[in-house]
Design a protein around this motif. Structure first.
Motif, PDB file in Angstrom:
ATOM      1  N   ILE A   1       0.820  -1.218   0.000  1.00  0.00           N
ATOM      2  CA  ILE A   1       0.000   0.000   0.000  1.00  0.00           C
ATOM      3  C   ILE A   1       0.853   1.267   0.000  1.00  0.00           C
ATOM      4  O   ILE A   1       0.381   2.334  -0.419  1.00  0.00           O
ATOM      5  CB  ILE A   1      -0.968   0.020   1.214  1.00  0.00           C
ATOM      6  N   HIS A   2       2.106   1.175   0.467  1.00  0.00           N
ATOM      7  CA  HIS A   2       2.957   2.366   0.521  1.00  0.00           C
ATOM      8  C   HIS A   2       3.732   2.588  -0.776  1.00  0.00           C
ATOM      9  O   HIS A   2       4.352   3.635  -0.946  1.00  0.00           O
ATOM     10  CB  HIS A   2       3.938   2.255   1.682  1.00  0.00           C
ATOM     11  N   THR A   3       3.712   1.622  -1.680  1.00  0.00           N
ATOM     12  CA  THR A   3       4.493   1.743  -2.915  1.00  0.00           C
ATOM     13  C   THR A   3       3.636   1.750  -4.175  1.00  0.00           C
ATOM     14  O   THR A   3       4.114   2.167  -5.228  1.00  0.00           O
ATOM     15  CB  THR A   3       5.508   0.589  -3.019  1.00  0.00           C
ATOM     16  N   LEU A   4       2.383   1.297  -4.093  1.00  0.00           N
ATOM     17  CA  LEU A   4       1.521   1.225  -5.267  1.00  0.00           C
ATOM     18  C   LEU A   4       0.283   2.087  -5.067  1.00  0.00           C
ATOM     19  O   LEU A   4      -0.197   2.248  -3.935  1.00  0.00           O
ATOM     20  CB  LEU A   4       1.092  -0.228  -5.536  1.00  0.00           C
ATOM     21  N   ASN A   5      -0.237   2.615  -6.164  1.00  0.00           N
ATOM     22  CA  ASN A   5      -1.467   3.400  -6.059  1.00  0.00           C
ATOM     23  C   ASN A   5      -2.677   2.466  -5.996  1.00  0.00           C
ATOM     24  O   ASN A   5      -2.557   1.244  -6.159  1.00  0.00           O
ATOM     25  CB  ASN A   5      -1.598   4.385  -7.223  1.00  0.00           C
ATOM     26  N   LEU A   6      -3.844   3.043  -5.800  1.00  0.00           N
ATOM     27  CA  LEU A   6      -5.052   2.246  -5.583  1.00  0.00           C
ATOM     28  C   LEU A   6      -5.434   1.427  -6.807  1.00  0.00           C
ATOM     29  O   LEU A   6      -5.929   0.293  -6.674  1.00  0.00           O
ATOM     30  CB  LEU A   6      -6.213   3.165  -5.188  1.00  0.00           C
ATOM     31  N   ASP A   7      -5.208   1.946  -7.994  1.00  0.00           N
ATOM     32  CA  ASP A   7      -5.555   1.213  -9.211  1.00  0.00           C
ATOM     33  C   ASP A   7      -4.743  -0.072  -9.333  1.00  0.00           C
ATOM     34  O   ASP A   7      -5.275  -1.131  -9.695  1.00  0.00           O
ATOM     35  CB  ASP A   7      -5.333   2.096 -10.443  1.00  0.00           C
ATOM     36  N   ILE A   8      -3.449   0.024  -9.034  1.00  0.00           N
ATOM     37  CA  ILE A   8      -2.600  -1.173  -9.104  1.00  0.00           C
ATOM     38  C   ILE A   8      -2.962  -2.147  -7.996  1.00  0.00           C
ATOM     39  O   ILE A   8      -2.996  -3.366  -8.214  1.00  0.00           O
ATOM     40  CB  ILE A   8      -1.110  -0.785  -9.011  1.00  0.00           C
ATOM     41  N   LEU A   9      -3.255  -1.628  -6.802  1.00  0.00           N
ATOM     42  CA  LEU A   9      -3.686  -2.504  -5.705  1.00  0.00           C
ATOM     43  C   LEU A   9      -4.977  -3.232  -6.067  1.00  0.00           C
ATOM     44  O   LEU A   9      -5.177  -4.400  -5.695  1.00  0.00           O
ATOM     45  CB  LEU A   9      -3.898  -1.682  -4.432  1.00  0.00           C
ATOM     46  N   HIS A  10      -5.845  -2.557  -6.784  1.00  0.00           N
ATOM     47  CA  HIS A  10      -7.100  -3.155  -7.236  1.00  0.00           C
ATOM     48  C   HIS A  10      -6.817  -4.336  -8.155  1.00  0.00           C
ATOM     49  O   HIS A  10      -7.456  -5.397  -8.061  1.00  0.00           O
ATOM     50  CB  HIS A  10      -7.933  -2.088  -7.953  1.00  0.00           C
ATOM     51  N   SER A  20      -8.109   0.586   1.468  1.00  0.00           N
ATOM     52  CA  SER A  20      -8.689   1.917   1.613  1.00  0.00           C
ATOM     53  C   SER A  20      -7.979   2.749   2.670  1.00  0.00           C
ATOM     54  O   SER A  20      -8.244   3.960   2.783  1.00  0.00           O
ATOM     55  CB  SER A  20     -10.181   1.807   1.957  1.00  0.00           C
TER      56      SER A  20
END
Length: 305
Positions: free
Chosen positions: A144-153, A192
């Motif tokens: 979560i500290h290295t990727l944005n929400l779209d990539i985490l999705h 989130s």
């Protein structure tokens, strides 16, 4: 090589499938054979215990003849028998023999990565996928500290949702599915960046993630839509020109296990959905996509979680 196919070859899997393609024909008189690559399952059903035992031994005899003709050998150490019965039924050993060897009777087995127990409560399967889902949640927490929400999705759907969705038609309605839902809510909170006590209702909507109960109903309805030829309509059953003649026929069942069965529950869910949202009247170039999209957007309203 005089027989068989070389392991690791490109044509090996195809040649093997062609080679064993007629195996179900050898046991069709007493059972149903299910083949998927090199995994084979034989289903035998009967209400009488002695007749069931006779059918099972007869199926094994037929299989043995097929193996002998095709110069194959059954690996007895990887062969077992699981008897599916209600919880209230008394356990009576089957004593199934193959070439004077007793085949192990087990309470649960694994087939196509589905862990099936003899009472079909899916407890074993849920316990097997929980560590995998927990590992995916831990990985997402570290990212979560290295990727944005779209990539985490994308990571979520690749490593968490894919495991959750596999075989959900069978285990999604079990009493143990709530354990998976707890992990699903945990990973949604992690993505989130909210606290452990935060509500997930708005978070799930924001991330376009269906809760497991809704995902189960959605999978049920899409399965019926894709396989409508295997389901009867009211008009086919009674032949009357009624208002609901084109609706799926709901069989009358008394046992709870049959009411929760995906055939009955899926038909009932689809009928309810069509009655409320009139999905059958939708038109467009890609009706399947429109149907799926409508199911996704309204499943939160249809099913509580």
């Amino acid at each position: 090589m005089k027989q068989g196919v070389p392991q690791g070859s490109l044509l090996g899997p195809l040649l093997f499938i062609v080679y064993i393609n007629d195996l179900p024909l050898s046991v069709k008189h007493v059972s149903i054979a299910i083949l998927f690559a090199d995994d084979t399952g034989v289903i035998v059903t009967d209400k009488d215990r002695d007749s069931f035992k006779h059918k099972t031994n007869l199926a094994l005899t037929s299989l043995n003849q097929w193996f002998y003709i095709n110069q194959l050998v059954l690996n007895i150490t990887k062969t077992n028998v699981t008897k599916f019965t209600p919880k209230t039924a008394a356990h009576i050993p089957l004593d199934i023999y193959y070439k004077d060897n007793v085949i192990d009777e087990v309470k649960g087995t694994k087939f196509l990565d589905m862990h099936i127990d003899n009472h079909m409560n899916w407890k074993n399967h849920v316990e097997q996928i929980l560590p995998t889902l927990s590992a995916a949640c831990f990985s997402i927490r570290n990212l979560i500290h290295t990727l944005n929400l779209d990539i985490l999705h994308m990571v979520f759907f690749a490593y968490f949702h894919s495991v959750l969705q596999y075989g959900i038609l069978f285990w999604g309605n079990s009493a143990h599915a709530h354990q998976v839902f707890k992990l699903q809510k945990r990973v949604v909170r992690v993505m989130s960046g909210v606290g452990l006590m935060s509500s997930c209702r708005s978070l799930l909507r924001k991330l376009n993630i269906l809760p497991i109960a809704c995902q189960y109903r959605l999978s049920l309805m899409l399965f019926i839509v894709d396989n409508q030829k295997h389901f009867l309509t009211n008009a086919y059953v009674h032949g009357l020109d009624t208002r609901n003649k084109n609706h799926l026929y709901l069989p009358v069942v008394s046992y709870l296990v049959f009411k929760k069965e995906f055939h009955t529950l899926g038909s009932k869910s689809l009928i309810t959905f069509q009655a409320i949202y009139r999905v059958t009247e939708m038109t467009g170039k890609d009706s399947e996509t429109s149907y799926t999209g409508t199911l996704f957007n309204t499943s939160f309203l249809l099913f509580s979680y």
